[in-house]
Design a protein around this motif. Structure first.
Motif, PDB file in Angstrom:
ATOM      1  N   VAL A 171       0.816  -1.069  -0.064  1.00  0.00           N
ATOM      2  CA  VAL A 171       0.179   0.011  -0.075  1.00  0.00           C
ATOM      3  C   VAL A 171       0.944   1.321  -0.047  1.00  0.00           C
ATOM      4  N   GLU A 172       1.850   1.195   0.869  1.00  0.00           N
ATOM      5  CA  GLU A 172       2.677   2.292   0.919  1.00  0.00           C
ATOM      6  C   GLU A 172       3.640   2.552  -0.514  1.00  0.00           C
ATOM      7  N   GLY A 173       3.624   1.386  -1.203  1.00  0.00           N
ATOM      8  CA  GLY A 173       4.615   1.468  -2.646  1.00  0.00           C
ATOM      9  C   GLY A 173       3.739   2.395  -3.622  1.00  0.00           C
ATOM     10  N   GLY A 174       2.061   2.105  -3.425  1.00  0.00           N
ATOM     11  CA  GLY A 174       1.197   2.941  -4.237  1.00  0.00           C
ATOM     12  C   GLY A 174       0.769   1.968  -5.635  1.00  0.00           C
ATOM     13  N   ASP A 175       1.430   0.865  -5.602  1.00  0.00           N
ATOM     14  CA  ASP A 175       1.062  -0.015  -6.820  1.00  0.00           C
ATOM     15  C   ASP A 175      -0.251  -0.971  -6.824  1.00  0.00           C
ATOM     16  N   THR A 186      -2.056  -3.245  -8.325  1.00  0.00           N
ATOM     17  CA  THR A 186      -2.101  -4.470  -8.653  1.00  0.00           C
ATOM     18  C   THR A 186      -1.388  -5.402  -7.614  1.00  0.00           C
ATOM     19  N   VAL A 187      -0.248  -4.729  -7.240  1.00  0.00           N
ATOM     20  CA  VAL A 187       0.625  -5.393  -6.130  1.00  0.00           C
ATOM     21  C   VAL A 187      -0.080  -5.546  -4.776  1.00  0.00           C
ATOM     22  N   ALA A 188      -0.732  -4.491  -4.743  1.00  0.00           N
ATOM     23  CA  ALA A 188      -1.547  -4.178  -3.232  1.00  0.00           C
ATOM     24  C   ALA A 188      -2.528  -5.091  -3.213  1.00  0.00           C
ATOM     25  N   GLU A 189      -3.336  -5.466  -4.471  1.00  0.00           N
ATOM     26  CA  GLU A 189      -4.371  -6.349  -4.476  1.00  0.00           C
ATOM     27  C   GLU A 189      -3.967  -7.892  -4.216  1.00  0.00           C
ATOM     28  N   ALA A 190      -2.803  -8.135  -4.745  1.00  0.00           N
ATOM     29  CA  ALA A 190      -2.405  -9.518  -4.904  1.00  0.00           C
ATOM     30  C   ALA A 190      -1.986  -9.529  -3.363  1.00  0.00           C
ATOM     31  N   ALA A 191      -1.234  -8.719  -2.475  1.00  0.00           N
ATOM     32  CA  ALA A 191      -0.824  -8.792  -1.223  1.00  0.00           C
ATOM     33  C   ALA A 191      -2.256  -8.691  -0.347  1.00  0.00           C
ATOM     34  N   TYR A 192      -3.177  -8.094  -0.641  1.00  0.00           N
ATOM     35  CA  TYR A 192      -4.496  -7.934   0.051  1.00  0.00           C
ATOM     36  C   TYR A 192      -5.140  -9.480   0.012  1.00  0.00           C
ATOM     37  N   LYS A 193      -5.369 -10.067  -0.799  1.00  0.00           N
ATOM     38  CA  LYS A 193      -5.885 -11.547  -0.907  1.00  0.00           C
ATOM     39  C   LYS A 193      -5.042 -12.528   0.087  1.00  0.00           C
ATOM     40  N   LEU A 194      -3.623 -12.348   0.010  1.00  0.00           N
ATOM     41  CA  LEU A 194      -2.834 -13.256   0.751  1.00  0.00           C
ATOM     42  C   LEU A 194      -3.038 -12.900   2.443  1.00  0.00           C
ATOM     43  N   ALA A 195      -3.260 -11.533   2.722  1.00  0.00           N
ATOM     44  CA  ALA A 195      -3.592 -11.007   3.812  1.00  0.00           C
ATOM     45  C   ALA A 195      -4.857 -11.651   4.600  1.00  0.00           C
ATOM     46  N   VAL A 196      -5.793 -11.313   3.807  1.00  0.00           N
ATOM     47  CA  VAL A 196      -7.289 -11.779   4.251  1.00  0.00           C
ATOM     48  C   VAL A 196      -7.253 -13.181   4.194  1.00  0.00           C
ATOM     49  N   LYS A 197      -6.808 -13.870   3.599  1.00  0.00           N
ATOM     50  CA  LYS A 197      -6.579 -15.405   3.623  1.00  0.00           C
ATOM     51  C   LYS A 197      -5.920 -15.866   4.891  1.00  0.00           C
ATOM     52  N   ALA A 198      -4.679 -15.053   5.127  1.00  0.00           N
ATOM     53  CA  ALA A 198      -3.916 -15.311   6.569  1.00  0.00           C
ATOM     54  C   ALA A 198      -4.864 -14.984   7.706  1.00  0.00           C
ATOM     55  N   VAL A 199      -5.411 -13.929   7.609  1.00  0.00           N
ATOM     56  CA  VAL A 199      -6.154 -13.364   8.699  1.00  0.00           C
ATOM     57  C   VAL A 199      -7.479 -14.560   9.001  1.00  0.00           C
ATOM     58  N   ASP A 200      -8.077 -14.957   7.886  1.00  0.00           N
ATOM     59  CA  ASP A 200      -9.243 -16.064   7.976  1.00  0.00           C
ATOM     60  C   ASP A 200      -8.583 -17.363   8.599  1.00  0.00           C
ATOM     61  N   GLN A 201      -7.567 -17.717   8.143  1.00  0.00           N
ATOM     62  CA  GLN A 201      -6.704 -18.949   8.716  1.00  0.00           C
ATOM     63  C   GLN A 201      -6.562 -18.683  10.027  1.00  0.00           C
ATOM     64  N   ALA A 202      -6.004 -17.482  10.538  1.00  0.00           N
ATOM     65  CA  ALA A 202      -5.736 -17.287  12.005  1.00  0.00           C
ATOM     66  C   ALA A 202      -7.098 -17.458  12.776  1.00  0.00           C
ATOM     67  N   VAL A 203      -8.247 -17.039  12.250  1.00  0.00           N
ATOM     68  CA  VAL A 203      -9.287 -17.328  13.051  1.00  0.00           C
ATOM     69  C   VAL A 203      -9.685 -18.596  13.252  1.00  0.00           C
ATOM     70  N   THR A 246      -9.295  -3.374   3.902  1.00  0.00           N
ATOM     71  CA  THR A 246     -10.197  -3.006   2.492  1.00  0.00           C
ATOM     72  C   THR A 246     -10.146  -1.464   2.423  1.00  0.00           C
ATOM     73  N   LEU A 247     -10.230  -0.872   3.495  1.00  0.00           N
ATOM     74  CA  LEU A 247     -10.221   0.703   3.331  1.00  0.00           C
ATOM     75  C   LEU A 247      -8.976   1.374   2.811  1.00  0.00           C
ATOM     76  N   GLN A 248      -7.912   0.544   3.348  1.00  0.00           N
ATOM     77  CA  GLN A 248      -6.529   1.109   2.806  1.00  0.00           C
ATOM     78  C   GLN A 248      -6.431   0.792   1.242  1.00  0.00           C
ATOM     79  N   LEU A 249      -6.801  -0.294   0.913  1.00  0.00           N
ATOM     80  CA  LEU A 249      -7.081  -0.627  -0.528  1.00  0.00           C
ATOM     81  C   LEU A 249      -7.649   0.163  -1.366  1.00  0.00           C
ATOM     82  N   ASN A 250      -8.882   0.683  -1.082  1.00  0.00           N
ATOM     83  CA  ASN A 250      -9.775   1.511  -1.557  1.00  0.00           C
ATOM     84  C   ASN A 250      -9.323   2.874  -1.817  1.00  0.00           C
ATOM     85  N   LYS A 251      -8.566   3.096  -0.908  1.00  0.00           N
ATOM     86  CA  LYS A 251      -8.008   4.750  -0.924  1.00  0.00           C
ATOM     87  C   LYS A 251      -6.943   4.798  -2.102  1.00  0.00           C
ATOM     88  N   LEU A 252      -6.383   3.452  -2.435  1.00  0.00           N
ATOM     89  CA  LEU A 252      -5.201   3.455  -3.651  1.00  0.00           C
ATOM     90  C   LEU A 252      -6.044   3.815  -5.073  1.00  0.00           C
TER      91      LEU A 252
END
Length: 87
Positions: free
Chosen positions: A39-43, A45-62, A80-86
């Motif tokens: 997200v800090e990088g501002g790209d 497509t990269v942020a969306e890919a990282a978002y999918k992995l992060a959400v999956k990791a959070v769900d697995q942690a639950v 999600t809010l951070q991603l939408n601001k991009l």
């Protein structure tokens, strides 16, 4: 150190679970930090890919009992809010 055989086994079992949970928590934090860096990088497509992995990791942690479901919902909402601001 306990004297009873079952208590000794419990100590070992707890130690193994502690190490596993510690590793899982560390992996979760790393995944979320990678998303934050994307997200800090501002790209977008990269942020969306990282978002999918992060959400999956959070769900697995639950599902593993590492995070409470409301904590996970808060983290996912924030990401999600951070991603939408991009946009």
């Amino acid at each position: 150190m306990p004297n009873i055989k079952s208590s000794k086994k419990d100590v070992l079992r707890i130690k193994v679970a502690y190490e596993k949970n510690k590793a899982d928590k560390s992996e979760l934090k790393t995944t979320v930090k990678k998303f934050d860096a994307a997200v800090e990088g501002g790209d977008r497509t990269v942020a969306e890919a990282a978002y999918k992995l992060a959400v999956k990791a959070v769900d697995q942690a639950v599902s593993k009992g590492i995070l409470h479901k409301n904590t996970a919902a808060r983290k996912k909402s924030s990401m999600t809010l951070q991603l939408n601001k991009l946009a």
